[in-house]
Design a protein around this motif. Structure first.
Motif, mmCIF file in Angstrom:
data_model
loop_
_atom_site.group_PDB
_atom_site.id
_atom_site.type_symbol
_atom_site.label_atom_id
_atom_site.label_comp_id
_atom_site.label_asym_id
_atom_site.label_seq_id
_atom_site.Cartn_x
_atom_site.Cartn_y
_atom_site.Cartn_z
ATOM 1 N N ASP A 732 0.816 -1.219 0.000
ATOM 2 C CA ASP A 732 0.000 0.000 0.000
ATOM 3 C C ASP A 732 0.845 1.261 0.000
ATOM 4 O O ASP A 732 0.525 2.231 -0.687
ATOM 5 C CB ASP A 732 -0.921 0.000 1.223
ATOM 6 N N GLY A 733 1.905 1.287 0.802
ATOM 7 C CA GLY A 733 2.697 2.504 0.913
ATOM 8 C C GLY A 733 4.120 2.200 1.331
ATOM 9 O O GLY A 733 4.420 1.129 1.866
ATOM 10 N N ILE A 734 5.015 3.171 1.081
ATOM 11 C CA ILE A 734 6.425 2.996 1.430
ATOM 12 C C ILE A 734 6.989 4.323 1.921
ATOM 13 O O ILE A 734 6.619 5.400 1.436
ATOM 14 C CB ILE A 734 7.237 2.471 0.220
ATOM 15 N N GLN A 735 7.878 4.237 2.906
ATOM 16 C CA GLN A 735 8.580 5.395 3.444
ATOM 17 C C GLN A 735 10.069 5.072 3.444
ATOM 18 O O GLN A 735 10.473 3.956 3.787
ATOM 19 C CB GLN A 735 8.097 5.698 4.866
ATOM 20 N N ILE A 736 10.900 6.040 3.067
ATOM 21 C CA ILE A 736 12.342 5.831 2.961
ATOM 22 C C ILE A 736 13.022 6.374 4.210
ATOM 23 O O ILE A 736 12.749 7.507 4.641
ATOM 24 C CB ILE A 736 12.896 6.523 1.700
ATOM 25 N N LEU A 737 13.918 5.581 4.803
ATOM 26 C CA LEU A 737 14.661 5.957 6.004
ATOM 27 C C LEU A 737 16.129 6.106 5.630
ATOM 28 O O LEU A 737 16.686 5.256 4.928
ATOM 29 C CB LEU A 737 14.507 4.888 7.084
ATOM 30 N N THR A 738 16.773 7.175 6.103
ATOM 31 C CA THR A 738 18.166 7.429 5.727
ATOM 32 C C THR A 738 19.082 7.428 6.944
ATOM 33 O O THR A 738 18.628 7.438 8.093
ATOM 34 C CB THR A 738 18.301 8.778 4.993
ATOM 35 N N SER A 739 20.385 7.467 6.664
ATOM 36 C CA SER A 739 21.396 7.404 7.718
ATOM 37 C C SER A 739 21.442 8.665 8.564
ATOM 38 O O SER A 739 22.004 8.661 9.657
ATOM 39 C CB SER A 739 22.775 7.157 7.095
ATOM 40 N N THR A 740 20.882 9.767 8.091
ATOM 41 C CA THR A 740 20.877 11.015 8.866
ATOM 42 C C THR A 740 19.651 11.127 9.763
ATOM 43 O O THR A 740 19.457 12.144 10.427
ATOM 44 C CB THR A 740 20.916 12.228 7.918
ATOM 45 N N GLY A 741 18.798 10.105 9.774
ATOM 46 C CA GLY A 741 17.584 10.145 10.571
ATOM 47 C C GLY A 741 16.401 10.730 9.834
ATOM 48 O O GLY A 741 15.315 10.863 10.394
ATOM 49 N N ARG A 742 16.613 11.087 8.569
ATOM 50 C CA ARG A 742 15.535 11.681 7.784
ATOM 51 C C ARG A 742 14.569 10.602 7.316
ATOM 52 O O ARG A 742 14.963 9.484 6.997
ATOM 53 C CB ARG A 742 16.130 12.428 6.588
#
Length: 755
Positions: A732-742
């Protein structure tokens, strides 16, 4: 005696002789003279003497001697804890002596915090289900206990006298010294008096002897959790009546107003039952709440006679777009064998409820509905306009049921015991015998109230279980509210002589675990948890699986191949059921899980379902495959990689397997600069753009024209650390997580599926 008078040497004196310095013999002998007057002696001191004493010596005014009575309740806010004794402010003696209507029973005080009062005799009622001073959160509380001598059981009656007579006295039968009762609570402290009487107990003066005890219960209504809404669905041309025998119609009517009373009373029985079950499972006195409104009271028959207004559960009446004929179409009747559209009533109800409540994304409504126009068709041998279903989507969690058993429901608290002991046979000329398990009025009440509770369990997230309400345990729901069971037409046997807790209907342990972390069951005292409720499962080296959850791992269900219901599970909660001690990371091995199964099931394919304290879950269809070579891969840079379990069902037309290994794991590594997300109401694909105009497509380009870009700040060395997914049948949905906490926004449907 007040503390400031305890050292004052005063003898009992008559009012007329109190100011003299000599003792009056006549007044001093009045109380001990057998042949004297029947008028009781006066023990009150004159105000002039008290004032003269206070002029010479004032009581202490330190903070320690003037404790606030309201503060004494603050430490007792935890479930089931006792309120500490109140050090009340000393009071001046009143002009009236303390009256005793029964030996040892003081008159009811109007103090805001009632004092502890001892039982009047060893035969007085003893409440076993809730401790004195406990805090509860529902208006109608179920209690059970013992009266008289359990070693010499007798029958009798317990009379419940409510706090400050705000609710009429109610009578409850005592069977073999065991009683069960429903008590009505006012917000705040409630001092309840329980009077036990029995014609089998001798009385010296020829009158029936009363044995009394008191219990203090604090009722704190909650408004911090979403309510369970109650609705009656009415066809647009409905006569607004339900099935009932002529005798019932003449006695109480069968119109919409009576239906509302009965449905409301059934809902309070659900709540009282569920709260007691949560308590027995160690989760405190927690339950869902109802939306309430100020309206004419119906929980006691007296309210309608005197026009008493009360704050009680609101029953929403929703007018459907369909006619009675459309609702009662045999093709929609769930119990009619040849019916072709057995599930359509659920869709009709869902559309009507959605239009009525207009839920917002991320704020689901929990709604339990009754079709008023359900009708028993004797010729067809089925109930028209009825379906027993529960479930829903992200915005509406719904349960539906018919009104075909409604005539047997109690309308008021006083009718609960009569309703569950009424052996009047079901007259199938007028009303249904649902599933041939409602052959008498009390059994019909069991089926109607219990089966509707079963569907309400579905809307709260409960699947079918090996036992309990979510199987068909509700055929003995009556035992929760009565102490002796009548004859059963279903079993063709006399009912239990004494209904003990082990004989009662119950929620399965796994149901109560789900309730413990359900939004509708949360309490203000619950500790705050991480906003991320998700569960992650990782295959790691040595054939192990790493499970992580930010809110803590609550329990794991094991399903060997062939088991549709869960018979084996592992709990990780503390003894008090709280999430504080739940581990946030555990390591599982296939061997450790299979050792928990019976010997004949250890070699079968194993499905595992993992639940977090945040209410989310993750399912591994084949645990062995996850830990096998299929779950492993070799990355281009030579390091080992591990595949997660599959999300989505891959049942959509054109579904194809796709695999992408990010360029950072290649040799030489490629610098990822941007991710383009193709989505609409679900995820279509991801495209990864690298330095040097190189890109890789995962999935397909679809949904929003051109997609949405999520650029990475390569100057700060920002890397992709992971993804947050919402998935059900598809992604249904996706969220991207990065190394800077964003974190990116959730692309696709942010409230679809589960996280």
């Amino acid at each position: 005696m007040p503390s400031f008078l305890k050292d004052l040497s005063l003898r009992r004196r008559s009012k007329t002789s109190f100011k003299t310095t000599e003792t009056s013999n006549s007044s001093g002998n009045t109380s001990s003279n057998d042949g004297g007057s029947d008028e009781p002696p006066t023990y009150n001191k004159s105000s002039s003497t008290l004032n003269s004493y206070l002029d010479h010596q004032s009581p202490p005014t330190t903070l320690g001697s003037q404790k606030s009575s309201s503060s004494s309740h603050l430490p007792g806010l935890r479930n089931g804890s006792k309120t500490p004794p109140v050090n009340g402010r000393p009071r001046l003696p009143s002009a009236q002596g303390q009256r005793y209507s029964i030996v040892g029973m003081p008159s009811q005080s109007s103090e805001s915090v009632p004092r502890q009062s001892p039982a009047t005799s060893p035969l007085a009622p003893r409440v076993l289900s809730v401790s004195d001073g406990s805090w509860v959160h529902q208006k109608v509380l179920l209690i059970y206990g013992e009266a008289a001598d359990k070693a010499r059981p007798i029958d009798g009656t317990v009379n419940v006298c409510h706090h400050q007579e705000a609710f009429p006295q109610t009578q409850w039968p005592v069977s073999d010294s065991v009683f069960k009762a429903l008590v009505y609570l006012q917000p705040g402290p409630n001092k309840l008096r329980l009077d036990f009487t029995s014609p089998k107990l001798s009385s010296p003066n020829g009158q029936m002897q009363v044995h009394s005890s008191w219990i203090n219960i604090n009722f704190l209504p909650l408004i911090s959790s979403p309510p369970l809404q109650l609705c009656i669905l009415v066809a647009k041309d409905s006569p607004e009546t339900y099935d009932a025998t002529p005798e019932r119609v003449q006695k109480e009517g069968n119109g919409l107003s009576t239906a509302i009373k009965k449905f409301r009373m059934a809902a309070y029985l659900w709540q009282a039952f569920t709260t007691e079950q949560m308590t027995r499972n160690g989760f405190g006195r927690r339950c869902y709440r109802y939306e309430e409104e100020w309206q004419p009271g119906t929980l006691t028959w007296r309210d309608s006679e005197v026009g008493q207004m009360r704050n009680e559960a609101k029953i929403h009446v929703i007018r459907l777009d369909q006619t009675v004929q459309e609702i009662q179409d045999l093709d929609l009747a769930q119990q009619y064998g040849p019916a072709k559209k057995k599930g359509d009533l659920f869709g009709i109800a869902q559309n009507a409820v959605r239009a009525y409540f207009a839920p917002r994304p991320g704020q689901p409504q929990y709604v339990s509905c009754m079709f008023l126009d359900a009708h028993w068709d004797k010729k067809a041998g089925t109930v028209r306009g009825h379906a027993a279903l529960g479930g829903g989507d992200d915005t509406i969690k719904l349960a539906i049921f018919g009104s075909h058993c409604l005539q047997s429901y109690p309308s008021h608290i006083e009718e609960v015991v009569p309703a569950f002991t009424d052996c009047t046979r079901t007259d199938t000329d007028y009303v249904a015998n649902d599933c041939n398990e409602g052959g008498s009025n009390w059994e019909s009440a069991n089926i109607g109230i219990g089966a509707h509770l079963h569907e309400t369990g579905h809307l709260l997230g409960c699947p079918h279980q090996e036992s309990g309400v979510m199987l068909r345990d509700y055929v003995r729901l009556n035992r929760t509210f009565i102490s002796r069971e009548p004859y059963s037409t279903r079993t063709k046997q006399q009912g239990l002589r004494q209904c003990t807790p082990k004989d009662e209907c119950a929620w399965h342990r796994l149901d109560t675990l789900r309730f413990r972390f359900h939004p509708c069951f949360q309490l203000p005292t619950d500790t705050a948890m991480s906003p991320d409720p998700s569960v992650q499962v990782w295959a790691v080296e040595d054939g192990s699986v790493l499970v992580t959850a930010a809110t803590g791992i609550a329990w794991i269900e094991l399903f060997p191949e062939g088991d549709d219901l869960c018979h084996h599970w592992i709990e990780y909660l503390e003894q008090n059921g709280g999430p504080a001690g739940a581990p946030k990371q555990i390591t599982l091995t296939e061997q450790s899980l299979r050792e928990r199964l019976p010997q004949d099931k250890r070699k079968k394919k194993l499905k595992v379902k993992i639940f977090s304290c945040g209410g989310s879950d993750h399912e591994v269809q084949d645990f062995a495959q996850l830990t096998s070579k299929i779950g492993k891969t070799k990355l281009p840079d030579g390091r080992p990689g591990f595949r997660s379990s599959k999300l989505g069902f891959s049942q959509m037309e054109g579904s194809q397997p796709t695999e992408v290994i990010l360029g950072s794991h290649h040799r030489p590594p490629r610098l990822l600069k941007n991710i383009r997300i193709y989505h609409g109401n679900s995820l279509d694909g991801l495209e990864f753009f690298y330095e040097g105009d190189y890109s890789e497509l995962f999935g397909k380009r679809g949904g929003k024209q051109g997609g949405d870009d999520f650029p990475l700040d390569t100057r700060k060395g920002e890397l992709v650390m992971g993804f947050y997914l919402r998935a059900g049948i598809w992604i249904d949905g996706i969220q991207i997580l990065t190394s800077t906490g964003r974190r990116s926004q959730v692309y696709g449907n942010a409230t679809g599926g589960s996280g």
